[in-house]
Design a protein around this motif. Structure first.
Motif, short mmCIF file in Angstrom:
data_model
loop_
_atom_site.label_atom_id
_atom_site.label_comp_id
_atom_site.label_asym_id
_atom_site.label_seq_id
_atom_site.Cartn_x
_atom_site.Cartn_y
_atom_site.Cartn_z
N GLU A 1 -22.75 -52.09 2.58
CA GLU A 1 -21.24 -52.20 2.45
C GLU A 1 -20.74 -51.12 3.61
OE1 GLU A 1 -20.59 -52.62 -2.31
OE2 GLU A 1 -21.00 -50.53 -1.51
N HIS B 1 -21.70 -46.27 -1.84
CA HIS B 1 -21.71 -47.26 -1.18
C HIS B 1 -23.08 -47.85 -0.81
CE1 HIS B 1 -17.51 -47.31 -1.19
NE2 HIS B 1 -17.44 -46.15 -0.77
N SER B 2 -23.52 -48.95 -0.76
CA SER B 2 -24.77 -49.47 -0.23
C SER B 2 -24.61 -49.35 1.12
CB SER B 2 -25.20 -50.73 -0.61
OG SER B 2 -24.33 -51.60 0.00
N ARG C 1 -20.57 -53.12 6.73
CA ARG C 1 -19.26 -54.15 6.77
C ARG C 1 -18.12 -53.03 7.23
NH1 ARG C 1 -22.30 -56.68 2.78
NH2 ARG C 1 -20.95 -55.54 1.28
N PHE C 2 -17.99 -51.97 6.57
CA PHE C 2 -16.86 -51.13 6.85
C PHE C 2 -16.69 -50.87 8.30
CE2 PHE C 2 -17.40 -49.36 2.31
CZ PHE C 2 -15.92 -50.20 1.69
#
Length: 211
Positions: free
Chosen positions: A161, A157-158, A164-165
């Motif tokens: 990302e 994942h970046s 955001r999680f």
């Protein structure tokens, strides 16, 4: 936490990695040390062999691999078998939760973050260390993913990302840190922690649980 079969089958190989890449390992440890609280009740999700929880003073670790948990227990950690998406702990049990690279092995990062939120007390801290997919290190890991017994089934994942999680899971991001500008095999000296993300391959995000 899924995709743990390789860790169960190759537990000694996994634990030996830290001995063979000590500069990279200690760079990651120091990056995490800046964010993991010194006091309070702590849990590591995906504790593995305890290479992070032990030195960072995290008392409890959960992992689906019995073989890994044996290592963690020998390092003084209360080792509990379980998965990240369904933690075997009551709500509000911990003051801080640590997650190191585990996010790329779970079936649902969102469910893992939601469970971390559930077991944390209000104002508790979540610290996630991960390989940033958009970094040179992350790009190299993805390019050679099929060659790794551990990472072949991983989902990288970046930083965006992961952020955001965390935010969608009930947390407020407090800080970012990064280290490892080179591959672990090329890292000969401990790298200092730098703020932010976008350059280092190993990124740490620290977040606070909402009320």
């Amino acid at each position: 936490m899924a995709r743990d079969a390789a860790f169960e089958a190759h537990h000694q190989r996994y634990d030996d990695w830290f001995e063979h890449h000590q500069a990279a390992y200690h760079s990651e440890l120091l990056a995490l040390r800046a964010f993991v609280p010194w006091s309070g009740d702590g849990l590591e999700i995906g504790v593995g062999s305890g290479r992070f929880a032990g030195p960072l003073g995290v008392q409890v670790g959960v992992d689906p691999s019995p073989a890994m948990l044996e290592y963690a227990a020998r390092r003084g950690i209360e080792a509990v078998e379980g998965v990240a998406e369904h933690l075997p702990f009551p709500a509000g049990r911990f003051d801080h939760v640590l997650v190191v690279t585990t996010i790329c092995f779970v079936d649902s990062p969102a469910a893992m973050v939601a469970e971390a939120c559930r077991v944390l007390r209000p104002g508790g801290r979540l610290v996630i260390g991960f390989i940033d997919r958009d970094s040179p290190l992350g790009e190299d890991y993805e390019a050679h993913q099929d060659e790794s017994v551990f990472y072949r089934d991983a989902t990288f994942h970046s930083a965006g990302e992961v952020g955001r999680f965390v935010e969608e899971g009930g947390f407020r991001v407090a800080a970012w840190g990064q280290t490892l500008a080179r591959l672990p095999t090329q890292t000969r000296e401990i790298e200092p922690l730098r703020s932010g993300h976008g350059e280092g391959g190993f990124v740490v995000v620290s977040a606070i649980r909402g009320a």
